[in-house]
Design a protein around this motif. Structure first.
Motif, PDB file in Angstrom:
ATOM      1  N   GLY A   1       0.785  -1.221   0.000  1.00 15.58           N
ATOM      2  CA  GLY A   1       0.000   0.000   0.000  1.00 15.58           C
ATOM      3  C   GLY A   1       0.819   1.274   0.000  1.00 15.58           C
ATOM      4  O   GLY A   1       2.051   1.267   0.061  1.00 15.58           O
ATOM      5  N   ARG A   2       0.094   2.400  -0.044  1.00 18.00           N
ATOM      6  CA  ARG A   2       0.696   3.727  -0.086  1.00 18.00           C
ATOM      7  C   ARG A   2       0.017   4.610   0.963  1.00 18.00           C
ATOM      8  O   ARG A   2      -1.200   4.805   0.925  1.00 18.00           O
TER       9      ARG A   2
ATOM     10  N   VAL B   1      -4.208   5.507   2.303  1.00 19.67           N
ATOM     11  CA  VAL B   1      -4.586   5.909   3.665  1.00 19.67           C
ATOM     12  C   VAL B   1      -3.854   7.201   3.998  1.00 19.67           C
ATOM     13  O   VAL B   1      -2.700   7.390   3.614  1.00 19.67           O
ATOM     14  N   VAL B   2      -4.536   8.082   4.732  1.00 25.82           N
ATOM     15  CA  VAL B   2      -3.959   9.366   5.126  1.00 25.82           C
ATOM     16  C   VAL B   2      -3.959   9.470   6.650  1.00 25.82           C
ATOM     17  O   VAL B   2      -4.939   9.095   7.301  1.00 25.82           O
TER      18      VAL B   2
ATOM     19  N   ILE C   1      -8.933   8.139   6.869  1.00 28.28           N
ATOM     20  CA  ILE C   1      -8.118   9.180   7.495  1.00 28.28           C
ATOM     21  C   ILE C   1      -7.976   8.859   8.978  1.00 28.28           C
ATOM     22  O   ILE C   1      -8.972   8.693   9.684  1.00 28.28           O
ATOM     23  N   VAL C   2      -6.740   8.809   9.448  1.00 31.14           N
ATOM     24  CA  VAL C   2      -6.446   8.663  10.873  1.00 31.14           C
ATOM     25  C   VAL C   2      -6.105  10.055  11.397  1.00 31.14           C
ATOM     26  O   VAL C   2      -5.188  10.702  10.897  1.00 31.14           O
TER      27      VAL C   2
ATOM     28  N   CYS D   1      -0.893   1.680   8.316  1.00 29.37           N
ATOM     29  CA  CYS D   1      -0.455   0.583   7.457  1.00 29.37           C
ATOM     30  C   CYS D   1      -1.444  -0.572   7.495  1.00 29.37           C
ATOM     31  O   CYS D   1      -1.737  -1.187   6.463  1.00 29.37           O
ATOM     32  N   MET D   2      -1.982  -0.877   8.679  1.00 36.44           N
ATOM     33  CA  MET D   2      -2.969  -1.954   8.769  1.00 36.44           C
ATOM     34  C   MET D   2      -4.227  -1.620   7.974  1.00 36.44           C
ATOM     35  O   MET D   2      -4.834  -2.501   7.357  1.00 36.44           O
ATOM     36  N   LEU D   3      -4.627  -0.347   7.969  1.00 31.99           N
ATOM     37  CA  LEU D   3      -5.773   0.072   7.153  1.00 31.99           C
ATOM     38  C   LEU D   3      -5.463  -0.093   5.666  1.00 31.99           C
ATOM     39  O   LEU D   3      -6.333  -0.478   4.868  1.00 31.99           O
TER      40      LEU D   3
END
Length: 339
Positions: free
Chosen positions: A35-36, A111-112, A145-146, A264-266
């Motif tokens: 992922g990115r 993911v952000v 978004i976290v 990263c898990m998301l």
């Protein structure tokens, strides 16, 4: 529907391995399995926080990790590690951030994370507000978004931001407040929104408070503390509590390690659920999960990794423990728990 709250820690870890983590296979290209992720934060005064978040993301296994920060922070963050891609697109002191470049980058991101080292400069907070709006309108709110640190402060202070976040699909927003931030959020989301006709809206039960925030904001809420409580917007009975042994020493930056591991898990979960990297996720063995379940499991995994890193670091260094001591252990702890 799987009721995650009824599962033991061992069963949750097994489910995370089974459902959330994509395999590493020769046929996958860069950014497909790992992922990115993009960390948005970092100002002249606070450069460590975005680094710790991004570094944790990379150590869990993210293929491409970006940091979008204030221009005066970029060179410093770059000096910490050549493994991260650092972009000086945010501007402070009334200058306009480079939104065109930010939007172009976000079009490639899975993911952000928003908040680590962000600070409270009005120009920086305005840029974050515009980024959140862009992710909703242009990407349909599908990019999780976290939100942490000063981005949580923005959420508690700006009703328009809260209203925008509540429009994202269920479980695509993750809030990670500590004790002080949790109270501030509750006051903004529930207490201050209550009317004289409905004074019972406010209560003193922390579990109900967490669910009320999650339900009203349509988001997952992680209340950090002695236990990490993960509240789901899908129902008050879907609470997950992570009680893994952590550290008796708290250090600045520990929450940044958490945001990075969750991100990263998301990203892994999106590969499995959204992008169906291994086929239809509902067709395999085990229970059928909704996206909000994947989000909850991703948060539980991030909490597990961070708490175990803190436990090992404190055991090795005691009162001398620093964030680097736990952050550098992320990769080996992930391997221990989930490989």
């Amino acid at each position: 529907m799987c009721m995650l709250s009824k599962l033991s820690n061992r069963e949750l870890v097994k489910l995370i391995k089974q459902k959330c983590i994509p395999p590493l296979l020769p046929k996958f290209h860069k950014g497909q399995s790992g992922g990115r992720v993009c960390i948005i934060g970092g100002c002249e005064d606070y450069t460590g926080a975005p680094y710790f978040s991004a570094n944790a993301t990379a150590l869990v296994g993210c293929d491409l990790t970006h940091v979008v920060c204030e221009q005066n922070a970029a060179t410093v963050i770059k000096s910490y590690s050549p493994n991260l891609m650092v972009h000086p697109y945010l501007k402070a002191d009334g200058q306009g951030s480079e939104m065109g470049k930010i939007k172009s980058l976000l079009s490639r991101i899975h993911v952000v994370v928003i908040g680590p080292g962000l600070g409270r400069d009005a120009s920086m907070l305005d840029a974050v507000k515009r980024i959140i709006g862009h992710l909703l309108t242009e990407h349909g709110g599908e990019i999780p978004i976290v939100i942490d640190a000063d981005a949580l402060y923005l959420v508690s202070q700006d009703k328009e931001v809260r209203e925008t976040l509540a429009k994202f699909p269920q479980g695509r927003i993750i809030l990670t407040p500590n004790v002080v931030e949790f109270k501030r959020l509750y006051d903004a989301v529930v207490t201050n929104e209550s009317t004289a006709e409905a004074p019972e809206a406010a209560n003193n039960d922390e579990n109900l408070q967490g669910y009320e925030i999650a339900q009203r904001m349509n988001c997952v809420v992680i209340q950090k503390g002695l236990q990490d409580k993960i509240f789901s917007p899908a129902g008050k009975n879907e609470l997950l509590v992570n009680e893994q042994t952590g550290s008796n020493k708290r250090v600045g930056g520990q929450g940044d390690t958490l945001t990075g591991t969750i991100a990263c898990m998301l990203s892994f979960s999106r590969a499995m659920f959204d992008f169906k990297l291994c086929g239809d996720p509902s067709a395999g063995e085990g229970p059928h999960l909704r996206w909000v379940d994947y989000a909850m499991l991703s948060c539980y995994a991030g909490c597990s990794i961070t708490r175990e890193c803190a436990h090992q670091a404190f055991k090795a260094t005691g009162r001398a423990m620093q964030t680097t001591d736990l952050n550098d252990r992320v990769g080996q702890v992930y391997h221990k728990l989930f490989e």
